[in-house]
Design a protein around this motif. Structure first.
Motif, PDB file in Angstrom:
ATOM      1  N   ALA A 136       0.838  -1.192   0.000  1.00 24.04           N
ATOM      2  CA  ALA A 136       0.000   0.000   0.000  1.00 24.04           C
ATOM      3  C   ALA A 136       0.877   1.247   0.000  1.00 24.04           C
ATOM      4  O   ALA A 136       1.912   1.289   0.671  1.00 24.04           O
ATOM      5  CB  ALA A 136      -0.910   0.009   1.222  1.00 24.04           C
ATOM      6  N   CYS A 181      -2.710   0.072  -4.065  1.00 29.29           N
ATOM      7  CA  CYS A 181      -2.363  -1.233  -3.506  1.00 29.29           C
ATOM      8  C   CYS A 181      -1.836  -2.075  -4.656  1.00 29.29           C
ATOM      9  O   CYS A 181      -2.583  -2.422  -5.573  1.00 29.29           O
ATOM     10  CB  CYS A 181      -3.578  -1.880  -2.864  1.00 29.29           C
ATOM     11  N   THR A 221     -10.797  -7.169  -3.225  1.00 25.06           N
ATOM     12  CA  THR A 221      -9.759  -6.324  -2.656  1.00 25.06           C
ATOM     13  C   THR A 221     -10.428  -5.229  -1.855  1.00 25.06           C
ATOM     14  O   THR A 221     -11.260  -4.494  -2.384  1.00 25.06           O
ATOM     15  CB  THR A 221      -8.879  -5.701  -3.736  1.00 25.06           C
ATOM     16  N   TRP A 269     -10.225  -2.088   1.241  1.00 24.42           N
ATOM     17  CA  TRP A 269      -9.474  -1.106   2.017  1.00 24.42           C
ATOM     18  C   TRP A 269     -10.120  -1.011   3.392  1.00 24.42           C
ATOM     19  O   TRP A 269     -11.361  -0.918   3.500  1.00 24.42           O
ATOM     20  CB  TRP A 269      -9.487   0.261   1.338  1.00 24.42           C
ATOM     21  N   ILE A 283     -13.231   3.353  -5.137  1.00 23.84           N
ATOM     22  CA  ILE A 283     -12.284   2.253  -5.286  1.00 23.84           C
ATOM     23  C   ILE A 283     -12.323   1.786  -6.736  1.00 23.84           C
ATOM     24  O   ILE A 283     -13.385   1.723  -7.355  1.00 23.84           O
ATOM     25  CB  ILE A 283     -12.608   1.098  -4.311  1.00 23.84           C
ATOM     26  N   ARG A 314      -9.964  -0.616  -9.944  1.00 20.66           N
ATOM     27  CA  ARG A 314      -8.942  -1.606 -10.236  1.00 20.66           C
ATOM     28  C   ARG A 314      -8.325  -1.303 -11.586  1.00 20.66           C
ATOM     29  O   ARG A 314      -9.021  -0.981 -12.549  1.00 20.66           O
ATOM     30  CB  ARG A 314      -9.540  -3.009 -10.222  1.00 20.66           C
ATOM     31  N   LEU A 345      -7.634   3.676  -4.228  1.00 21.92           N
ATOM     32  CA  LEU A 345      -8.701   4.304  -3.452  1.00 21.92           C
ATOM     33  C   LEU A 345      -8.534   5.809  -3.581  1.00 21.92           C
ATOM     34  O   LEU A 345      -7.593   6.389  -3.022  1.00 21.92           O
ATOM     35  CB  LEU A 345      -8.642   3.882  -1.984  1.00 21.92           C
ATOM     36  N   TYR A 381      -4.296   3.199   6.707  1.00 20.70           N
ATOM     37  CA  TYR A 381      -5.130   2.514   5.725  1.00 20.70           C
ATOM     38  C   TYR A 381      -4.416   1.250   5.242  1.00 20.70           C
ATOM     39  O   TYR A 381      -3.236   1.286   4.889  1.00 20.70           O
ATOM     40  CB  TYR A 381      -5.428   3.437   4.546  1.00 20.70           C
ATOM     41  N   TYR A 382      -5.168   0.166   5.229  1.00 21.08           N
ATOM     42  CA  TYR A 382      -4.647  -1.127   4.814  1.00 21.08           C
ATOM     43  C   TYR A 382      -5.434  -1.643   3.620  1.00 21.08           C
ATOM     44  O   TYR A 382      -6.666  -1.511   3.572  1.00 21.08           O
ATOM     45  CB  TYR A 382      -4.782  -2.151   5.942  1.00 21.08           C
ATOM     46  N   CYS A 383      -4.720  -2.266   2.679  1.00 17.46           N
ATOM     47  CA  CYS A 383      -5.424  -2.993   1.644  1.00 17.46           C
ATOM     48  C   CYS A 383      -5.338  -4.483   1.965  1.00 17.46           C
ATOM     49  O   CYS A 383      -4.396  -4.935   2.627  1.00 17.46           O
ATOM     50  CB  CYS A 383      -4.873  -2.698   0.260  1.00 17.46           C
ATOM     51  N   TRP A 402      -2.810  -9.141   3.650  1.00 20.27           N
ATOM     52  CA  TRP A 402      -2.854  -7.742   4.068  1.00 20.27           C
ATOM     53  C   TRP A 402      -1.563  -7.026   3.693  1.00 20.27           C
ATOM     54  O   TRP A 402      -0.480  -7.608   3.814  1.00 20.27           O
ATOM     55  CB  TRP A 402      -3.061  -7.637   5.581  1.00 20.27           C
TER      56      TRP A 402
END
Length: 119
Positions: free
Chosen positions: A4, A20, A32, A34, A66, A68, A77, A90-92, A109
């Motif tokens: 990320a 990500c 996927t 967030w 979001i 792709r 994002l 923030y995590y994907c 993650w």
């Protein structure tokens, strides 16, 4: 395998775009998501993309998007109209197709990227 990036500090009302990137994975058949975690709070769902569908938390609906990019193998994002309450790491995350807002549904993650929104 998930990286990320794109976090930073921005004033309220500003925008940031998180990315990500995945290595060794094909996104098309997976979900996927967030998520974010503010200090002292639990990790919470932000958005997910799975196949052709998207889903957002009510708190970000209309402000975050979001998407792709299958060529670059990334999920982004776009965060607009940021508020101080959006401040978090923030995590994907990636999981099987059809996943939703539960963190337990995601097996992979990224390391997280910090977003700070000042008032």
């Amino acid at each position: 395998q998930l990286q990320a990036s794109g976090g930073g500090e921005v004033q309220a009302g500003g925008s940031l775009r998180l990315s990500c990137a995945a290595s060794g994975r094909t996104w098309r058949s997976e979900s996927t998501g967030w998520f974010r975690q503010a200090p002292g709070k639990e990790r919470e769902f932000v958005a997910v993309i799975s196949g052709g569908g998207t889903r957002y938390a009510d708190s970000v609906k209309g402000r975050f998007t979001i998407s792709r990019d299958n060529v670059k193998n990334t999920v982004c994002l776009q965060m607009n109209s940021l508020k101080p309450e959006d401040t978090a790491v923030y995590y994907c995350a990636a999981g099987p197709a059809g996943r939703g807002p539960s963190p337990e549904d995601y097996a992979y993650w990224g390391q997280g990227t910090l977003v700070t929104v000042s008032s």
